[in-house]
Design an enzyme around this catalytic site. Structure first.
Site, short mmCIF file in Angstrom:
data_model
loop_
_atom_site.label_atom_id
_atom_site.label_comp_id
_atom_site.label_asym_id
_atom_site.label_seq_id
_atom_site.Cartn_x
_atom_site.Cartn_y
_atom_site.Cartn_z
CG ASP A 1 -0.50 -0.14 2.46
OD1 ASP A 1 0.74 -0.19 2.47
OD2 ASP A 1 -1.21 -0.20 3.42
CG ASP B 1 0.58 -4.32 2.19
OD1 ASP B 1 0.76 -4.78 2.93
OD2 ASP B 1 1.45 -3.11 1.92
CE LYS C 1 3.49 -5.74 3.83
NZ LYS C 1 2.97 -4.62 4.50
CD GLU D 1 0.79 -1.42 7.84
OE1 GLU D 1 0.39 -0.47 8.87
OE2 GLU D 1 1.11 -1.22 6.71
CD GLU E 1 8.32 -0.29 7.27
OE1 GLU E 1 7.48 -0.90 6.99
OE2 GLU E 1 8.63 0.89 6.86
O1 KIV Z 1 3.53 -1.10 1.63
C1 KIV Z 1 4.98 -1.44 1.58
O2 KIV Z 1 5.63 -1.00 0.50
C2 KIV Z 1 5.16 -2.12 2.73
C3 KIV Z 1 6.84 -2.36 2.77
C4 KIV Z 1 7.47 -1.06 3.21
C5 KIV Z 1 7.30 -3.44 3.69
O3 KIV Z 1 4.53 -2.40 3.35
#
Ligand code: KIV
Length: 268
Positions: free
Chosen positions: A43, A82, A110, A112, A179
């Site tokens: 994202d 994401d 993914k 968070e 991260e």
């Molecule tokens: O959205 C993204 O690019 C990320 C990376 C920084 C791991 O989550």
């Protein structure tokens, strides 16, 4: 094609793996030619593609569009997408929105967070969706953190992060992504858990490395994070972009990236 089984095998064998963000078919093909192991439709496209100053404005339709066009351009890498800000606030939302990206070519999603995501991770995994849990500096919470800063700098914060990892791994998380955390903590996580751990700003000891592709190609203007290396600067000639991506992949495999200057060293 690289699968989750391959990423698990790489970890068991001590073979590092590369990951880059990607948002379109042309770059997806360049990543295929360079044999990059995994792709993240991040994202971060809110900044790199849409010009926002954070990931918060990105919505699930954006993620579906970019996942679809990346998947068309690459038949080699393990593809993660994401789930954007607030699109997995409930388990039902997570299921509905994961279906959307998985049906257009993602191999995993993914999200968070930490231990509070355990029910979401369990439910997605039971429904056939491998989940990567992103911990440490989680950009969707930038306003809670008050900026993009190093996380888990004390022993107690590091222990909290380890507990969060344990909870989501117990719930079935397939991968972890760390991260901007101290390198010693990232090593602890990678050593402790059998699931592959991807790092960004987390030192050389994670199982995989990820960077935002614009960062490693020198296309980020203004402040660039300390953990970034510009692989384009070292290239010339008509294949410079693919050569830079190949150099990144190779540097991850031979562990010359990230080097000490890209790493946060903190005694915990
Ligand atoms: O959205 C993204 O690019 C990320 C990376 C920084 C791991 O989550």
């Amino acid at each position: 094609m690289i699968s989750l089984t391959d990423l698990r095998r790489f970890k068991a064998e001590g073979r590092k793996f590369s990951c880059l963000t990607c948002y379109d078919a042309s770059f997806a093909k360049a990543l295929e030619v360079a044999e990059v192991d995994s792709i993240l439709i991040g994202d971060s496209l809110g900044m790199t593609i849409q010009g926002h100053d954070s990931t918060l404005p990105v919505n699930i339709d954006d993620m579906v569009y970019h996942t679809q066009i990346v998947a068309r351009g690459n038949s080699h890498a393990f593809i993660m997408a994401d789930l954007p800000f607030m699109s997995y606030a409930t388990v039902d939302d997570a299921l509905i929105n994961s279906r959307k990206v998985m049906q257009v070519g993602a191999h995993a999603v993914k999200i968070e967070g930490g231990a509070w995501l355990a029910d979401t991770v369990r439910s997605l995994t039971r429904n056939g969706v491998p989940v990567c849990v992103h911990l440490g500096l989680t950009p969707q919470s930038v306003h809670v953190f008050g900026g993009y800063k190093l996380q888990a700098k004390t022993r107690s914060a590091a222990d909290q992060l380890l507990e969060d990892c344990q909870a989501v791994v117990d719930a079935g998380a397939a991968l972890l992504l760390l991260e901007c955390v101290p390198a010693t903590l990232a090593k602890e996580v990678a050593d402790k858990f059998s699931v592959p751990v991807i790092g960004i700003g987390a030192g050389v000891d994670t199982d995989g490395q990820v960077l935002v592709i614009q960062d490693m190609l020198g296309l980020t203007f203004g402040r660039v994070a300390r953990f970034v290396r510009n692989f384009m600067r070292e290239q010339s000639g008509e294949n410079a972009i693919v050569d830079a991506i190949k150099a990144y992949h190779q540097a991850v495999l031979d562990q010359t990236f990230p080097a000490k200057e890209h790493t946060f060293q903190v005694e915990l």
